[in-house]
Design an enzyme around this catalytic site. Structure first.
Site, PDB file in Angstrom:
ATOM      1  CB  CYS A 381      -0.973  -0.031   1.184  1.00 41.96           C
ATOM      2  SG  CYS A 381      -2.314   1.171   1.040  1.00 41.96           S
ATOM      3  CG  HIS A 507      -3.536  -3.563   3.171  1.00 43.15           C
ATOM      4  ND1 HIS A 507      -2.592  -3.177   4.095  1.00 43.15           N
ATOM      5  CD2 HIS A 507      -4.064  -2.422   2.666  1.00 43.15           C
ATOM      6  CE1 HIS A 507      -2.563  -1.851   4.160  1.00 43.15           C
ATOM      7  NE2 HIS A 507      -3.439  -1.367   3.296  1.00 43.15           N
ATOM      8  CD  GLU A 509      -1.252  -6.431   5.143  1.00 44.02           C
ATOM      9  OE1 GLU A 509      -1.512  -5.280   5.588  1.00 44.02           O
ATOM     10  OE2 GLU A 509      -0.882  -6.641   3.972  1.00 44.02           O
TER      11      GLU A 509
END
Length: 535
Positions: A381, A507, A509
């Site tokens: 990001c 994102h 993750e």
């Protein structure tokens, strides 16, 4: 048939209610039950989206674009289910709905009160699946601590709900602290007794007490808690510190937590299938060779601000039996004079997300170091945006290249606001949020890692790569390789001539799992391991 488990906290906050609830979810799912999870937070914010990460930790984003508490990340990682907007409810959200109905006249001119209007709204948020043809267990964590004034309406709602659905369909688990007094060398049960009394004063009785302690809890102490708290002895369970949080489901299985829940809900508890989870925990505990990864961020004062990044890195390391050692570096500490000393020992660099201009020069300096020293780099990001800025300044020669977020007057706005965001004034829930598709170039590193041309990742941002600079970036070696399906938005970039220089606007993750690491993180950590081994 629906069953409910409410998980509450006694004595103090921060005991690990979320991890305990998530571990229970894993144990129930391993027995074949359908499981979903919810978090009810007593604060007045509508959602955590505008809260400081240094105060509250990470904002976890679901597929449908809901900004939620970080505990939902734990839930998804443990039960391996994608949650949604119904999974996180706050007092702010409840009151927002109640007041909107009052303004609309939905209450017919009546006096609006906590009981029944607020409690009815809370009850309406408890997960319901009216089409369920199999047993579904909903685990609901109540944030904060028993006795907090903010959480009283939630407990009143639970009291009412318990009798509406039948007491056999509801179980209350209290996670409580058993403090150890070093001077007298004894564990004290009185705080837990008082927490139970406080819960009883609200018309509720715990069915199970999970006792958090740093020390082994003798049977006599457990029996005392059972006697004074009116809970069966086999429903008072120890919850001790473990080497890794992913070991907790196995420890709680040994303590028969699932069996206690089954007895309370009148459900059979067959033997669980935990073979894969056990293999994963064994891999975690036997991974000894370290790989050092520098994380340069804005919120490193609280590691929970990056907890999903942390867990995704660790999972990728364990996948190859390497132990990731994260070197937490405050972005403001990185300067041209300090960057070498801060990054020279690292095997890789990751720059995660964030907002605002604080620390941006340090991130840019760190990325420049990684790019020019062949240090594996993963940008997430804001990490992508600062990588674009760094490359534009240092390689394209646009000295004032910047994002309009940081410098609205820049002559080279390589990162700019999406057109649909120009008129937005409120901060909450106005970004590009949730899961979006991305189409990858088939000859890119990203495509090789994902093994697919079309992917979906979760987003949380307002600013994008300015398409006016696409060709200039490509001509000089920073290649856009991922795009929105209409080709309008750059989603991912990489430097093909670099050992590993990949950045994404998303994102990733949030979609990583401990037993199934995300492809980008796995590829990044593998590159860091190669860098370590080649030193």
């Amino acid at each position: 048939m629906e069953k409910y488990v409410f998980v509450t906290g006694g004595v103090i906050s921060g005991l690990g209610k979320g991890i305990t609830a998530a571990s229970l979810g894993r144990l129930l799912k391993a027995r074949g039950y359908k499981v979903t999870m919810q978090k009810f937070d007593p604060y007045l914010n509508v959602d955590p989206g505008t809260m400081s990460p240094i105060q509250h930790g990470e904002v976890f984003v679901t597929d449908d674009g809901t900004e939620t508490d970080l505990d939902l990340g734990h839930y998804e990682r443990f039960i391996d289910e994608n949650l949604d907007k119904n999974s996180n409810v706050t007092t702010g959200k409840i009151y927002e709905e109640v007041l909107a109905k009052e303004r609309h006249g939905d209450y017919g001119g009546g006096t609006v009160q906590v009981i029944p209007h607020v409690t009815n709204t809370i009850k309406s948020k408890f997960h319901r699946n009216y089409k369920a043809d199999e047993t579904e267990i909903t685990i609901v964590e109540i944030g904060g601590t028993i006795g907090d004034i903010e959480s009283q309406p939630f407990f009143e709602a639970i009291r009412q709900f318990r009798y509406e659905i039948g007491v056999d369909n509801c179980c209350i688990v209290m996670v409580s602290l058993i403090p150890y007094l070093k001077a007298s060398q004894e564990l004290k049960t009185k705080p837990t007794q008082m927490a139970v009394k406080s819960l009883q004063s609200m018309g509720l009785q715990p069915d199970i007490i999970v006792c958090r302690s740093e020390y082994p809890i003798p049977k006599g102490v457990m029996d005392k808690i059972s006697l004074f708290c009116n809970v069966p002895t086999n429903h008072v369970l120890p919850n001790l510190d473990v080497e890794t949080v992913y070991e907790l489901p196995l420890m709680l299985e040994n303590e028969n937590l699932a069996q206690a829940v089954g007895e309370s809900l009148h459900l059979p508890m067959p033997e669980p299938d935990l073979a894969g989870w056990k293999r994963m925990v064994d891999r975690i505990k036997t991974s000894k060779k370290e790989v050092k990864i520098a994380l340069v961020g804005k919120y490193t004062a609280l590691h929970d601000a990056y907890i999903s990044v942390n867990e995704a890195l660790k999972a990728a390391g364990f996948h190859s039996r390497n132990k990731v050692d994260i070197q937490w570096i405050e972005a403001e500490d990185v300067t041209p004079e300090t960057v070498d000393s801060l990054l020279s020992s690292a095997d890789g660099l990751i720059v995660p997300g964030g907002f605002g201009n604080r620390g941006i020069p340090g991130m840019i300096e760190a990325i420049r170091y990684a790019r020019t020293h062949a240090l594996p780099f993963l940008g997430i990001c804001l990490g992508l945006q600062t990588a674009i800025i760094e490359f534009s300044r240092d390689v394209l020669g646009f000295e004032d290249a910047d994002s309009t977020e940081f410098n609205p007057a820049t002559m080279h706005p390589v990162i700019h606001l999406m057109p649909e965001q120009n008129a937005v004034e409120n901060l909450g829930g106005t970004m590009r949020l949730g899961s979006y598709p991305c189409v990858l170039e088939t000859d890119s590193k990203a495509y090789k890692l994902y093994g697919a041309k079309k992917i979906n990742e979760r987003h949380r941002h307002r600013y994008e790569v300015n398409n006016d600079y696409r060709n200039a970036l490509l001509d000089k070696g920073l290649r856009p390789v991922g795009f929105s399906p209409d080709g309008r938005i750059v989603e991912m970039v990489e430097i093909p001539t670099h050992p590993f220089f990949v950045a994404t606007q998303a994102h990733p993750e949030f979609k990583s799992r401990p037993d199934r690491p995300h492809p980008l993180f796995r590829g990044f950590v593998d590159a860091c391991v190669r860098h370590r081994d080649e030193k």
